[in-house]
Each structure stands twice: as C-alpha cells, then as structure tokens.
Design an enzyme around this catalytic site. Structure first.
Site, PDB file in Angstrom:
ATOM      1  CG  HIS A 180       3.819 -12.465   9.141  1.00  0.00           C
ATOM      2  ND1 HIS A 180       3.423 -11.567   8.336  1.00  0.00           N
ATOM      3  CD2 HIS A 180       2.956 -12.410  10.269  1.00  0.00           C
ATOM      4  CE1 HIS A 180       2.934 -10.905   8.496  1.00  0.00           C
ATOM      5  NE2 HIS A 180       1.834 -11.088   9.992  1.00  0.00           N
ATOM      6  CG  ASN A 228       0.367  -8.704  10.941  1.00  0.00           C
ATOM      7  OD1 ASN A 228       0.188  -8.409   9.192  1.00  0.00           O
ATOM      8  ND2 ASN A 228      -0.034  -9.374  11.540  1.00  0.00           N
ATOM      9  CB  CYS A 247       0.074 -13.177   8.094  1.00  0.00           C
ATOM     10  SG  CYS A 247      -1.398 -11.885   8.620  1.00  0.00           S
TER      11      CYS A 247
END
Ligand code: UT7
Length: 341
Positions: free
Chosen positions: A262, A292, A122
């Site tokens: 993020h 996500n 990520c």
C-alpha cells in the site's frame, strides 16, 4: 514447493489474469498545495515521498473511475464483461452510501454479475481479492472482477496540512479466475478495533429530537488521523504479517520478485523492505506521482508495473495493505494466468 503446499491446503486455484487502472487527469503538485496550506514540497517529499496527487473533479464520479479501471483489466484478461460473475468494489468513498458496485457492474456491461462494496479502508484491495478467492475456491464463481477505488479528496479537511497533503484519488482492478494453477499462494488478514480512533472518517453528531427520542442526522466528519500512531502501527504490523505469511507459505524473502505495498509513505515501504532484506529495486513505488490512493494504491502500482514490463507472468509478488480499522493484511501472489506452471 510453495504452490503444492497451498494447492493441498485450499483446493481449486485462482489466478490473476488481468489488471487495469484509472486516475483523474487533474493533478495537484506539492508546490501548488503549498499555496493552499502551510506546507512545502521539501516537507512533503522528505516525510512521505509524495510529489503530487491526482484529484477527482466534480463532474467525474468514483463509479466512472472504477469502470475505467475495470474495463482495462477485463480487456487484459481477454474476456467479455458479460462473463464476470461477481464485482467486488473495495472502497471507503462510494458515490452512494448504499454502495456503488452494482452501478459499476452495470456500467461495465457485466450483465450477469452480482456486485457489492467492501470497506476495509487502505486494506480493502487485499481483503477484496482474498474474499474473491473464497468464492472461486468454493466453486461458486469462476470470474471475479476486484476493484479498489477511492476518492478521499472528497473527505479531507483541505485546511489540515497533517492530512490533506497525503491523499490522492484513483482506481485499480484485477480479474481473478478459476484455474488449475494457484496464483494466490496465501493471505493473512487482521483488524484491531481497539485502535479504531487512530484513523477515522466518522459520523459527526447532528442530533434531531423526534418525539421523546433523538436521532443522528447523518453527516460525516472529515478524515482524522493520528499520523504518528498509524506510522508506528504500520512499521510494526506490516513486516510482522509479511513474515508470518512467508513462514506459513514456506517462502524465503529471496524468492520474492516484487514487493507491492500500500502506497502510504516511502519510509514505511523502505522499512518493510529493509526488514525483509529486499533489494530496494524490488520495491514498486509510484507514491511520488499519486500519493496515498487508499484501496486503489496497490492495484494502480501493480497495473503500472505489469504494463511497464517489470512484473512478468510467474513473478512472485508480496503485497500488503494497512490502514483504518485499524486493519492490515498481506498476500503472496504468483502473477498472471499462465506461462509459469
Ligand atoms: O493509508 C493510511 C495509512 N496512513 C499512513 O500510513 C500515515 C502514517 N503516518 C505518516 O506517514 C506520518 O506520520 C506523516 C507523514 C503523516 C507525518 O510525518 P511525521 O514525521 O510523523 O510528522 P509529525 O506528525 O510528527 O509532525 C512533525 C512536524 C509537526 O510540527 P511540530 O509539532 O514538530 O512543530 C507538524 O505540525 O511537522 C508538522 N507538519 C507539517 N509541516 C509542514 C505536519 N504536517 C505538515 C505539513 N507540512 N504538511
């Protein structure tokens, strides 16, 4: 002056001249998901902020998504694909373990570009444009397409409610170009392998005996995460790296126009904003819609905010990625190609 400090420190500048994103049409809402695993819209929303996620269908590839995002970024930058020198594809879920960047470059018609994949989970997008900046500031390349793309839906245990509710698929991209201006004001990157076990997508051991030895026969497990540990790590390290970055670039939090983190958990974003004493209206969040999307989450959020007219040329954006590795990194960006010198 922030820009002067970094121009002295790092030489030629790099600007972000375009962005784009692409997400699959297929949407899975929390309510639909709660028919599959024992969960509820209430639990998912209150613990994460996620309302739905977009999922890659079997007849669409990650390469397709990355190409779509890349095309859109190239169009916004007003350049031709053939002008791109380098394509960096930040992904942990390529269509091919050998990498998908060269196929993406080919699909874009980026005929003279070299392409490679970069894996930092990520944090991948922040790591990737930081790498791009090194090529640009060294004078090696002038135009770099950086794509963050992931399809973690392929690697989830859809019976594990602790993980499958969190992730979605997508791609986002930016064009980075040489400039007399400095759009990448600064960055900080970190990793800590001692905590690797907290979030993994590792090999599952399928042993084969060959002569007197043994080999692993290359199957991957599903994504495994200790959510509480990763949460603690994120609310500790993301504000810390952000504060270091602001200090190093002589920037005050009140100078920031936007925080584009993020998109993992709304509570993490709120905690970072609170620590930096930033108005919640300055925090870009699209987690509710996409979940996500790993390396894609920052460039998708950025692209939507630019296209909505929220982020304007010259705006100062703080961004940070964090996740498996464990890895984390933050960057300070002055958005756009010109109009702000
Ligand atoms: O991009 C990579 C970075 N990853 C992250 O940033 C993830 C960071 N972690 C988190 O966001 C949070 O830890 C989660 C959202 C993953 C979990 O939230 P939490 O508040 O830490 O919940 P928990 O894991 O402590 O679980 C609390 C309870 C447990 O029940 P018991 O043991 O207290 O009875 C879980 O079994 O919630 C239960 N639970 C669920 N219940 C309904 C866990 N997942 C679910 C679910 N639906 N999907």
């Amino acid at each position: 002056m922030v820009e002067e400090f970094i121009l002295k420190a790092t030489g030629p500048g790099m600007v972000f001249s375009g962005c784009g994103s692409a997400t699959p049409a297929q949407v899975l809402t929390n309510d639909a998901l709660s028919q599959i695993v024992e969960t509820s819209d209430e639990w998912i929303r209150s613990r994460t902020g996620i309302g739905s996620r977009h999922l890659l269908p079997p007849d669409q590839s990650l390469t397709d998504l990355a190409i779509a995002a890349g095309k859109s970024a190239i169009a916004m930058a007003g350049i031709e694909s053939a002008e791109i020198d380098l394509v960096i594809l930040a992904t942990s879920t390529p269509d091919d373990l050998f990498g998908s960047a060269s196929k993406v470059a080919h699909g874009l018609g980026a005929t003279r570009a070299v392409g490679f994949d970069l894996t930092a989970a990520c944090s991948g997008f922040v790591f990737a444009f930081s790498v791009a900046s090194q090529f640009i500031q060294a004078g090696t390349y002038q135009k770099v397409l950086v794509i963050g793309a992931d399809a973690l839906s392929r690697w989830l245990d859809w019976e594990d409610r602790r993980t499958c509710v969190l992730f979605g698929d997508g791609a986002g991209a930016v064009v980075c170009q040489t400039s007399e201006h400095q759009g990448l004001v600064g960055f900080e990157l970190y990793s800590d392998g001692s905590r690797n076990h907290c979030l993994t997508l590792g090999l599952s051991s399928g042993r084969k005996t060959l002569g007197e030895g043994q080999v692993d026969t290359g199957k991957y497990n599903t994504l495994q995460m200790n959510g509480r540990e990763v949460y603690r790590f994120a609310v500790d390290k993301v504000p810390e790296v952000m504060e270091k970055l602001l200090y190093r670039t002589e920037t005050q939090p009140e100078q920031l126009d936007w925080l584009v983190l993020h998109q993992a958990n709304q509570r993490i974003m709120d905690a970072v904003a609170k620590r930096l004493k930033l108005d919640p209206e300055r925090v870009i969040s699209n987690l509710g819609q996409y979940g996500n999307t790993s390396a894609a989450s920052i460039p998708i959020a950025l692209d939507e905010a630019v296209r909505d007219g929220k982020i304007q040329p010259g705006d100062l954006i703080a961004t940070a990625g964090f996740g498996a590795g464990l890895s984390w990194g933050a960057a300070l960006i002055r958005w756009g190609e010109n109009g702000w010198s």
